[in-house]
Design a protein around this motif. Structure first.
Motif, PDB file in Angstrom:
ATOM      1  N   SER A 174       0.816  -1.204   0.000  1.00 52.80           N
ATOM      2  CA  SER A 174       0.000   0.000   0.000  1.00 52.80           C
ATOM      3  C   SER A 174       0.856   1.264   0.000  1.00 52.80           C
ATOM      4  O   SER A 174       1.164   1.832   1.044  1.00 52.80           O
ATOM      5  N   LEU A 175       1.249   1.689  -1.163  1.00 49.67           N
ATOM      6  CA  LEU A 175       2.053   2.899  -1.320  1.00 49.67           C
ATOM      7  C   LEU A 175       1.362   4.097  -0.674  1.00 49.67           C
ATOM      8  O   LEU A 175       1.981   4.910  -0.007  1.00 49.67           O
ATOM      9  N   PHE A 176       0.078   4.182  -0.841  1.00 54.99           N
ATOM     10  CA  PHE A 176      -0.712   5.285  -0.310  1.00 54.99           C
ATOM     11  C   PHE A 176      -0.527   5.433   1.204  1.00 54.99           C
ATOM     12  O   PHE A 176      -0.265   6.514   1.714  1.00 54.99           O
ATOM     13  N   LEU A 177      -0.632   4.328   1.937  1.00 51.74           N
ATOM     14  CA  LEU A 177      -0.515   4.380   3.393  1.00 51.74           C
ATOM     15  C   LEU A 177       0.905   4.720   3.830  1.00 51.74           C
ATOM     16  O   LEU A 177       1.108   5.484   4.777  1.00 51.74           O
ATOM     17  N   ASP A 178       1.889   4.178   3.153  1.00 49.40           N
ATOM     18  CA  ASP A 178       3.279   4.488   3.490  1.00 49.40           C
ATOM     19  C   ASP A 178       3.615   5.942   3.172  1.00 49.40           C
ATOM     20  O   ASP A 178       4.373   6.585   3.902  1.00 49.40           O
ATOM     21  N   LEU A 179       3.056   6.479   2.109  1.00 50.97           N
ATOM     22  CA  LEU A 179       3.279   7.889   1.778  1.00 50.97           C
ATOM     23  C   LEU A 179       2.706   8.803   2.859  1.00 50.97           C
ATOM     24  O   LEU A 179       3.311   9.825   3.198  1.00 50.97           O
ATOM     25  N   ILE A 180       1.575   8.440   3.401  1.00 55.07           N
ATOM     26  CA  ILE A 180       0.992   9.235   4.483  1.00 55.07           C
ATOM     27  C   ILE A 180       1.951   9.267   5.666  1.00 55.07           C
ATOM     28  O   ILE A 180       2.204  10.320   6.253  1.00 55.07           O
ATOM     29  N   ASP A 181       2.518   8.105   6.022  1.00 56.24           N
ATOM     30  CA  ASP A 181       3.482   8.061   7.134  1.00 56.24           C
ATOM     31  C   ASP A 181       4.689   8.954   6.857  1.00 56.24           C
ATOM     32  O   ASP A 181       5.160   9.671   7.741  1.00 56.24           O
ATOM     33  N   ILE A 182       5.198   8.925   5.649  1.00 63.86           N
ATOM     34  CA  ILE A 182       6.366   9.731   5.285  1.00 63.86           C
ATOM     35  C   ILE A 182       6.027  11.222   5.332  1.00 63.86           C
ATOM     36  O   ILE A 182       6.806  12.033   5.849  1.00 63.86           O
ATOM     37  N   LEU A 183       4.864  11.593   4.816  1.00 69.11           N
ATOM     38  CA  LEU A 183       4.454  12.999   4.836  1.00 69.11           C
ATOM     39  C   LEU A 183       4.277  13.500   6.262  1.00 69.11           C
ATOM     40  O   LEU A 183       4.661  14.628   6.590  1.00 69.11           O
ATOM     41  N   ILE A 184       3.730  12.669   7.144  1.00 67.18           N
ATOM     42  CA  ILE A 184       3.589  13.039   8.551  1.00 67.18           C
ATOM     43  C   ILE A 184       4.969  13.193   9.190  1.00 67.18           C
ATOM     44  O   ILE A 184       5.242  14.168   9.896  1.00 67.18           O
ATOM     45  N   GLU A 185       5.849  12.239   8.919  1.00 65.13           N
ATOM     46  CA  GLU A 185       7.203  12.261   9.479  1.00 65.13           C
ATOM     47  C   GLU A 185       7.962  13.534   9.105  1.00 65.13           C
ATOM     48  O   GLU A 185       8.719  14.084   9.898  1.00 65.13           O
ATOM     49  N   HIS A 186       7.739  14.029   7.895  1.00 63.41           N
ATOM     50  CA  HIS A 186       8.441  15.223   7.416  1.00 63.41           C
ATOM     51  C   HIS A 186       7.666  16.513   7.688  1.00 63.41           C
ATOM     52  O   HIS A 186       8.037  17.584   7.193  1.00 63.41           O
ATOM     53  N   GLY A 187       6.582  16.412   8.453  1.00 66.03           N
ATOM     54  CA  GLY A 187       5.826  17.599   8.830  1.00 66.03           C
ATOM     55  C   GLY A 187       4.979  18.176   7.711  1.00 66.03           C
ATOM     56  O   GLY A 187       4.564  19.337   7.787  1.00 66.03           O
ATOM     57  N   LEU A 188       4.718  17.394   6.675  1.00 66.41           N
ATOM     58  CA  LEU A 188       3.935  17.881   5.542  1.00 66.41           C
ATOM     59  C   LEU A 188       2.457  17.520   5.632  1.00 66.41           C
ATOM     60  O   LEU A 188       1.660  17.938   4.804  1.00 66.41           O
TER      61      LEU A 188
END
Length: 66
Positions: free
Chosen positions: A19-33
């Motif tokens: 699930s690329l979508f779910l992992d992208l959400i985690d990355i965006l949260i991690e980077h404050g975006l």
């Protein structure tokens, strides 16, 4: 100031298997975006989906409110 834009398309999962979508959400949260409350709001639906009480679609729809 204009917000940065991002798009990712992997319809047949050739670039990313799960699930690329779910992992992208985690990355965006991690980077404050992205606001971490997005993930918190979806945790109930994730548990429901994992326990077969709710659907995966309900979980996905809670990730990013439209």
């Amino acid at each position: 100031m204009e917000k940065p834009r991002f798009a990712a398309f992997d319809i047949d999962q050739t670039m990313y298997r799960w699930s690329l979508f779910l992992d992208l959400i985690d990355i965006l949260i991690e980077h404050g975006l992205m606001n971490p409350s997005v993930r918190e709001g979806a945790s109930k639906e994730k548990r429901r989906s994992e326990n077969r009480e709710g659907t995966y679609d309900e979980y996905i729809e809670k990730q990013v409110p439209l």
